[in-house]
Design an enzyme around this catalytic site. Structure first.
Site, mmCIF file in Angstrom:
data_model
loop_
_atom_site.group_PDB
_atom_site.id
_atom_site.type_symbol
_atom_site.label_atom_id
_atom_site.label_comp_id
_atom_site.label_asym_id
_atom_site.label_seq_id
_atom_site.Cartn_x
_atom_site.Cartn_y
_atom_site.Cartn_z
ATOM 1 N N LYS A 40 0.815 -1.213 0.000
ATOM 2 C CA LYS A 40 0.000 0.000 0.000
ATOM 3 C C LYS A 40 0.847 1.262 0.000
ATOM 4 O O LYS A 40 1.816 1.367 0.748
ATOM 5 C CB LYS A 40 -0.911 -0.015 1.235
ATOM 6 C CG LYS A 40 -1.947 1.075 1.256
ATOM 7 C CD LYS A 40 -3.100 0.704 2.162
ATOM 8 C CE LYS A 40 -4.186 1.751 2.172
ATOM 9 N NZ LYS A 40 -4.623 2.225 0.869
ATOM 10 N N GLY A 45 6.289 0.786 5.969
ATOM 11 C CA GLY A 45 7.215 -0.129 5.294
ATOM 12 C C GLY A 45 7.338 0.158 3.812
ATOM 13 O O GLY A 45 8.438 0.124 3.245
ATOM 14 N N CYS A 46 6.224 0.459 3.178
ATOM 15 C CA CYS A 46 6.236 0.718 1.729
ATOM 16 C C CYS A 46 6.959 2.021 1.415
ATOM 17 O O CYS A 46 7.635 2.133 0.395
ATOM 18 C CB CYS A 46 4.808 0.729 1.189
ATOM 19 S SG CYS A 46 3.988 -0.879 1.386
ATOM 20 N N THR A 47 6.835 2.995 2.296
ATOM 21 C CA THR A 47 7.538 4.261 2.102
ATOM 22 C C THR A 47 9.042 4.057 2.284
ATOM 23 O O THR A 47 9.846 4.558 1.490
ATOM 24 C CB THR A 47 7.004 5.329 3.077
ATOM 25 O OG1 THR A 47 5.602 5.517 2.814
ATOM 26 C CG2 THR A 47 7.735 6.647 2.915
ATOM 27 N N ALA A 50 10.271 2.291 -0.905
ATOM 28 C CA ALA A 50 10.261 3.182 -2.076
ATOM 29 C C ALA A 50 11.350 4.245 -1.982
ATOM 30 O O ALA A 50 12.032 4.538 -2.980
ATOM 31 C CB ALA A 50 8.891 3.837 -2.229
#
Length: 155
Positions: A40, A45-47, A50
């Site tokens: 998401k 974690g995704c930030t 990325a």
């Protein structure tokens, strides 16, 4: 579907990018592709993941590699995420999760005692010929970009 193994052809697909334009995996033949699936936009974690890819962009460019992020978020969500963190690579909207299914990364997950379907954080390193060189399962966002760069150097 099972996760495609290293040595097998990467399933081709076309998805809308963060700018709304169609992006086809086979359009990147001739250069390595880092295809990473994440759950998401704009979550911790995704930030982290990325932004590490963003910070390592010069090394990916030096290796001639393209980074593509895929999640079930919308084009608009991707656009906001990309702008907020100045991400220099394309985010692909897999809203019906058919590409995640083709790659075997759409699965049942349990979190906090609840079970739901979602993305298994997984990265595929795809060679210039469209064949999967390596599969990274159960990715931990911290240090993952460096792990990919290490694999790129040895591919």
């Amino acid at each position: 579907m099972p996760i495609p193994a290293a040595g097998s052809p990467a399933p081709d697909f076309q998805l809308p990018g963060d700018d709304g334009s169609p992006t086809r995996l086979s359009g990147f033949r001739g250069q390595p592709v880092v295809l990473y699936f994440y759950p998401k936009d704009d979550t911790p974690g995704c930030t982290t993941e990325a932004c590490a890819f963003r910070d390592d962009t010069p090394a990916y460019q030096e290796a001639g590699a393209v980074v593509l992020g895929v999640s079930p978020d919308s084009v608009e969500s991707h656009r906001r995420f990309k702008e907020k963190y100045r991400l220099p690579f394309t985010l692909l909207a897999d809203e019906d999760h058919r590409v995640a299914e083709a790659y075997g990364v759409w699965a049942e997950k349990t979190r906090g005692g609840r079970t739901s379907m979602g993305i298994l954080r997984t990265t595929f390193l795809i060679g210039p010929d469209g064949v999967i060189l390596r599969v990274f399962n159960n990715v931990r966002p911290e240090g993952h970009s460096q792990e990919i760069l290490g694999a790129l150097g040895g591919s």
